[in-house]
Design a protein around this motif. Sequence first.
Motif, PDB file in Angstrom:
ATOM      1  N   VAL A  78       0.832  -1.229  -0.248  1.00 43.95           N
ATOM      2  CA  VAL A  78      -0.323  -0.072   0.046  1.00 43.95           C
ATOM      3  C   VAL A  78       0.668   0.834  -0.154  1.00 43.95           C
ATOM      4  O   VAL A  78       1.804   1.170   1.027  1.00 43.95           O
ATOM      5  N   ARG A  79       0.437   2.092  -0.636  1.00 39.17           N
ATOM      6  CA  ARG A  79       1.686   3.185  -1.508  1.00 39.17           C
ATOM      7  C   ARG A  79       1.487   4.325  -0.658  1.00 39.17           C
ATOM      8  O   ARG A  79       2.297   5.200  -0.334  1.00 39.17           O
ATOM      9  N   ALA A  80       0.283   4.355  -1.073  1.00 38.90           N
ATOM     10  CA  ALA A  80      -1.035   5.881  -0.756  1.00 38.90           C
ATOM     11  C   ALA A  80      -1.413   5.648   0.491  1.00 38.90           C
ATOM     12  O   ALA A  80      -2.865   4.551  -0.354  1.00 38.90           O
ATOM     13  N   ALA A  81      -2.343   6.502   1.372  1.00 38.44           N
ATOM     14  CA  ALA A  81      -3.725   5.812   2.273  1.00 38.44           C
ATOM     15  C   ALA A  81      -3.624   7.436   2.894  1.00 38.44           C
ATOM     16  O   ALA A  81      -2.993   8.082   3.024  1.00 38.44           O
ATOM     17  N   ARG A  82      -5.179   7.870   2.833  1.00 37.13           N
ATOM     18  CA  ARG A  82      -5.571   9.215   3.130  1.00 37.13           C
ATOM     19  C   ARG A  82      -7.190   8.603   3.718  1.00 37.13           C
ATOM     20  O   ARG A  82      -8.067   8.401   2.998  1.00 37.13           O
TER      21      ARG A  82
END
Length: 327
Positions: A78-82
Amino acid sequence: SELIKPYLGSKYKLTEVPKSLIFYMSKHSGPVNEIQWCPVREQSHMLLSASMDKTIKVWDAVDTGCCLKTYSCHSCAVRAARWSSCGRRILSGGFDSMLHLTDVETGKQIFSSKNEFRISALKFHPTESNIFVCGGFSPEVKAWDIRTSKVLRVYKAAVQQTLDILFLSEGREFLTSTDAVSRDSADRTVIAWDFQSAAKISNQIFHERYTCPSLTLHPKESVFVAQTNGNYMALFSAQRPYRINKKKRYEGHKVEGFAVGCEFSPDGTLLVTGSSDGKVFFYNYHTARIIRTLSAHKEACVSAIFHPVLPSLLATCSWAGEIKIWQ
């Protein structure tokens, strides 16, 4: 959180550089790519982390240092999470090319879609909470609408990869940093876009031959900073034509190919960055001088972020999979 309550009604006090370690959190079995405090002030004890171990975690990073929940919806890193602006959902994108919007409490996917490329950057629109922009291993950047699960707009850049996305001026414009650096040209390294029309506003913003793994906006002034692989951060105007400030360069830390994040303190006085040698560097925003360094991790420190409410609380994460909270 009882610790946050007294600060909710008052104005943010002056940021102080943290000195001591409060929590050491190491439940991730792979590098932590990104961390973010919950944007809802009352729930800002929660910290989100995205890892190469294919998971997203939510932590109580203010009171206990415990992992509250683990989400395993991705089959690759998982490279990006917001966080969503309401704090009830988490948007994530990974190297499995999947986009997921997860309900924080139930862990169920509200929205899932297979993207055409591996995702490395995600940002929610600052005023339209149902819209987000994603980029990754592709010349295209896409704006999605969660309500319809459809792509709203496609932004086409002649590059290989998008490294980061930053919204400006109420979301009418946004920037993408890319890996487009060749021997004879450094245009397209940072590209400005008109959000509505998908037109390119400028691709002549940064002319030095370094890629910029992360971008960050000043909380009060109309400026932004680009982290560069030249081991310095460059300062730019956030108004067209986005000129670089040649008098200020924030240098001393090391980037060395890591996607090292940088951020301003909520009062705008400090600029903080991780470093590939595991340190955290605190710069005076106005003078560009190093105020202090913190030996935070043994491996690369890829993110250091100030708490939005508590004046000197800092979260850091590393390539060794650790998250630490400092005060």
